[in-house]
Write a protein that holds these residues in place. Structure first.
Motif, PDB file in Angstrom:
ATOM      1  N   PHE A 157       1.014  -1.354   0.074  1.00  0.00           N
ATOM      2  CA  PHE A 157      -0.022  -0.115   0.014  1.00  0.00           C
ATOM      3  C   PHE A 157       0.993   1.199  -0.057  1.00  0.00           C
ATOM      4  O   PHE A 157       0.313   2.308  -0.741  1.00  0.00           O
ATOM      5  N   PHE A 158       2.135   1.225   0.490  1.00  0.00           N
ATOM      6  CA  PHE A 158       3.031   2.387   0.693  1.00  0.00           C
ATOM      7  C   PHE A 158       3.552   3.035  -0.653  1.00  0.00           C
ATOM      8  O   PHE A 158       3.640   3.929  -0.984  1.00  0.00           O
ATOM      9  N   ILE A 159       3.908   1.680  -1.518  1.00  0.00           N
ATOM     10  CA  ILE A 159       4.707   2.026  -2.430  1.00  0.00           C
ATOM     11  C   ILE A 159       3.813   2.796  -3.713  1.00  0.00           C
ATOM     12  O   ILE A 159       4.251   3.820  -4.190  1.00  0.00           O
ATOM     13  N   PRO A 160       2.651   2.557  -4.143  1.00  0.00           N
ATOM     14  CA  PRO A 160       1.626   3.369  -5.007  1.00  0.00           C
ATOM     15  C   PRO A 160       1.428   4.964  -4.680  1.00  0.00           C
ATOM     16  O   PRO A 160       1.910   5.833  -5.544  1.00  0.00           O
ATOM     17  N   GLY A 161       1.125   5.090  -3.257  1.00  0.00           N
ATOM     18  CA  GLY A 161       1.095   6.467  -2.990  1.00  0.00           C
ATOM     19  C   GLY A 161       2.197   7.147  -2.815  1.00  0.00           C
ATOM     20  O   GLY A 161       2.201   8.508  -3.316  1.00  0.00           O
ATOM     21  N   TRP A 203       4.484  11.451   4.958  1.00  0.00           N
ATOM     22  CA  TRP A 203       4.241  11.049   6.349  1.00  0.00           C
ATOM     23  C   TRP A 203       2.697  10.576   6.441  1.00  0.00           C
ATOM     24  O   TRP A 203       2.311   9.425   7.173  1.00  0.00           O
ATOM     25  N   ALA A 204       2.039  11.565   6.126  1.00  0.00           N
ATOM     26  CA  ALA A 204       0.539  10.984   6.146  1.00  0.00           C
ATOM     27  C   ALA A 204       0.297   9.726   5.383  1.00  0.00           C
ATOM     28  O   ALA A 204      -0.515   8.703   5.753  1.00  0.00           O
ATOM     29  N   TRP A 205       0.788   9.488   4.188  1.00  0.00           N
ATOM     30  CA  TRP A 205       0.445   8.449   3.512  1.00  0.00           C
ATOM     31  C   TRP A 205       1.019   7.095   4.037  1.00  0.00           C
ATOM     32  O   TRP A 205       0.355   6.180   4.002  1.00  0.00           O
ATOM     33  N   GLY A 206       2.029   7.212   4.759  1.00  0.00           N
ATOM     34  CA  GLY A 206       2.680   6.056   5.618  1.00  0.00           C
ATOM     35  C   GLY A 206       1.499   5.551   6.610  1.00  0.00           C
ATOM     36  O   GLY A 206       1.349   4.454   6.939  1.00  0.00           O
ATOM     37  N   VAL A 227      -6.553  14.137 -10.989  1.00  0.00           N
ATOM     38  CA  VAL A 227      -7.664  13.556 -10.150  1.00  0.00           C
ATOM     39  C   VAL A 227      -6.756  12.532  -8.891  1.00  0.00           C
ATOM     40  O   VAL A 227      -7.104  12.777  -7.956  1.00  0.00           O
ATOM     41  N   PRO A 228      -5.616  11.616  -9.468  1.00  0.00           N
ATOM     42  CA  PRO A 228      -5.253  10.752  -8.322  1.00  0.00           C
ATOM     43  C   PRO A 228      -4.455  11.773  -7.373  1.00  0.00           C
ATOM     44  O   PRO A 228      -4.245  11.489  -6.297  1.00  0.00           O
ATOM     45  N   ALA A 229      -3.756  12.659  -8.311  1.00  0.00           N
ATOM     46  CA  ALA A 229      -2.909  13.486  -7.296  1.00  0.00           C
ATOM     47  C   ALA A 229      -3.603  14.238  -6.333  1.00  0.00           C
ATOM     48  O   ALA A 229      -2.911  14.423  -5.201  1.00  0.00           O
ATOM     49  N   MET A 230      -4.737  14.949  -6.865  1.00  0.00           N
ATOM     50  CA  MET A 230      -5.238  15.701  -5.865  1.00  0.00           C
ATOM     51  C   MET A 230      -6.218  14.923  -4.908  1.00  0.00           C
ATOM     52  O   MET A 230      -6.032  15.271  -3.529  1.00  0.00           O
ATOM     53  N   ALA A 231      -6.555  13.713  -5.132  1.00  0.00           N
ATOM     54  CA  ALA A 231      -7.218  12.846  -4.224  1.00  0.00           C
ATOM     55  C   ALA A 231      -6.298  12.399  -2.967  1.00  0.00           C
ATOM     56  O   ALA A 231      -6.538  12.442  -1.806  1.00  0.00           O
ATOM     57  N   ALA A 232      -5.073  11.867  -3.435  1.00  0.00           N
ATOM     58  CA  ALA A 232      -4.111  11.467  -2.557  1.00  0.00           C
ATOM     59  C   ALA A 232      -3.556  12.599  -1.823  1.00  0.00           C
ATOM     60  O   ALA A 232      -3.395  12.630  -0.489  1.00  0.00           O
ATOM     61  N   GLY A 233      -3.545  14.004  -2.181  1.00  0.00           N
ATOM     62  CA  GLY A 233      -3.008  15.057  -1.537  1.00  0.00           C
ATOM     63  C   GLY A 233      -3.848  15.553  -0.548  1.00  0.00           C
ATOM     64  O   GLY A 233      -3.661  15.855   0.690  1.00  0.00           O
ATOM     65  N   THR A 234      -5.305  15.473  -1.048  1.00  0.00           N
ATOM     66  CA  THR A 234      -6.340  15.817   0.129  1.00  0.00           C
ATOM     67  C   THR A 234      -6.352  14.835   1.095  1.00  0.00           C
ATOM     68  O   THR A 234      -6.794  15.364   2.171  1.00  0.00           O
ATOM     69  N   VAL A 235      -6.349  13.369   0.919  1.00  0.00           N
ATOM     70  CA  VAL A 235      -6.199  12.422   2.062  1.00  0.00           C
ATOM     71  C   VAL A 235      -5.273  12.849   3.021  1.00  0.00           C
ATOM     72  O   VAL A 235      -5.065  12.819   4.352  1.00  0.00           O
ATOM     73  N   CYS A 236      -3.919  13.316   2.464  1.00  0.00           N
ATOM     74  CA  CYS A 236      -2.619  13.381   3.251  1.00  0.00           C
ATOM     75  C   CYS A 236      -2.971  14.642   3.974  1.00  0.00           C
ATOM     76  O   CYS A 236      -2.554  14.927   5.162  1.00  0.00           O
TER      77      CYS A 236
END
Length: 398
Positions: free
Chosen positions: A102-106, A129-132, A302-311
């Motif tokens: 799970f860590f690698i793709p994000g 850090w947040a994605w970890g 869209v993937p970058a904004m979604a991942a960035g918003t989660v973080c």
């Protein structure tokens, strides 16, 4: 940054995160050595053991005791006890593999779209850090059914048990994810040196503010509306037919609610507002992050904004929890110990993942609609005519 340059930092960070979590889980036995409780205190040792056990390959005492008791009855009992222990070992193997997977793709997406170059280093560090934390939480989630089955009561209140397992092990994960994020960003900073000039996206200020507002509204819906205790109680009592799915309330709270609050009934308003300051801080962090995220990304996909918003939502949660620790320490002093006060760290990550994904999609849709409308409006405005070289620019001047 290309995928080839971003792959090595992501792989290095994933390996370090997995290795450090394994090492932390293997350190549980050190807390049982003679004199450990005298050095760090009995309560601190118990809290640390509670933090580390979810990442330990050694089965809990209840599972070992059950296997030993079953082993003394007959061959069938011995076989059942060994099956429970093998289920636990399988669950832990799945957990550590899932952390890495799970860590690698994000991390790869974040390092590629948010490279740690000048002006982006801090943002990249916080995002990784947040994605970890997100990767560790997802790993705990997918491995939880094996660990629940290893306890021998997988058919009893499965969803509440699943919710309890998901919320475990987050404190030590928060610390280790920070170390892995620092190593990932450092490696990405080295590989980004030869990547040339990395572009910055030109985002209109009005479009960025509207996108940040729409994304923050989604997060506020969970934090303010769904987390209100009467609404949360309604969610927790949702009936679902089926034997294993008859009690989804605890699991819904994990994945939908960013907090819990009620009116100041019987408490001073000032004291209530002090504790709600953490919620305000969370929303402020999310809005400010979304305000500048499109400009920091090399391309606001869209993937970058979604991942960035989660973080951004996870970082807002950590800031809110840190403020809560400071508030509790000022109210009750340090008589409970810093380890006990830090128990709230890392909570709410499943809800941050859910709300962050929706908020990121809402933000990028708003950004594209608003930015496109702004570009259309600018294109419709005629450019002023250029003055001839031998004539004044205005008929009444010169």
């Amino acid at each position: 940054m290309t995928y080839r340059r971003a792959a090595m930092p992501a792989l290095a960070g994933g390996l370090l995160l997995t290795a450090l979590l394994w090492w932390a889980g293997a350190s549980v036995n050190a807390l049982h050595l003679p004199g450990t409780a005298d050095v760090i205190g009995g309560r601190a040792a118990a809290d640390l053991e509670y933090w580390l056990i979810p990442w330990s390959y050694d089965p809990p005492a209840s599972l070992r005791l059950g296997a030993e008791v079953s082993g003394g009855i007959g061959d069938t009992a011995v076989t059942d006890g060994s099956r429970y222990l093998s289920l636990y070992a399988t669950g832990m193997q799945i957990r550590f593999v899932a952390v890495f997977a799970f860590f690698i793709p994000g991390a790869l997406l974040l390092v590629r779209r948010l490279p740690p170059v000048r002006g982006r280093i801090v943002a990249a560090l916080l995002a990784v850090w947040a994605w970890g934390l997100v990767a560790g939480t997802l790993a705990v989630t997918v491995s939880a059914p094996w660990l629940i089955a290893a306890q021998g009561r997988g058919s009893y209140r499965f969803l509440p048990q699943l919710a309890g397992v998901i919320s475990s092990g987050r404190q030590i994960l928060t610390l280790i994810a920070l170390v892995a994020a620092a190593a990932t960003v450092l490696a990405a900073w080295v590989t980004a040196k030869g990547a040339g000039v990395l572009p910055r996206q030109n985002v209109p200020a009005r479009a960025a503010r509207l996108a940040a507002t729409s994304g923050t509204f989604v997060v506020a819906l969970s934090l303010v509306v769904l987390s209100y205790q009467p609404v949360a109680a309604t969610l927790q009592s949702v009936p679902v037919s089926g034997r294993l799915l008859s009690e989804p309330g605890d699991l819904l709270r994990q994945w939908l609610l960013l907090g819990a609050w009620a009116g100041p009934a019987g408490a001073p308003v000032g004291h209530w507002l002090l504790y709600r300051a953490g919620d305000v801080l969370l929303l402020a962090v999310v809005w400010w992050s979304l305000r500048w995220l499109p400009a920091l990304l090399t391309r606001a996909t869209v993937p970058a904004m979604a991942a960035g918003t989660v973080c951004a939502t996870v970082i807002g949660l950590l800031a809110s929890q840190l403020l809560q620790i400071v508030t509790n320490a000022s109210d009750s002093g340090m008589r409970w110990g810093l380890v006990h006060l830090s128990a709230v760290i890392g909570g709410g990550v499943p809800a941050a993942l859910t709300c962050g994904l929706v908020a990121g999609v809402a933000a990028v849709v708003t950004l594209r609609l608003t930015a496109g409308r702004t570009e259309t409006t600018d294109a419709m405005v005629p450019a002023p005519p250029a003055a001839l070289p031998d004539q004044p620019a205005h008929p009444y001047t010169g």
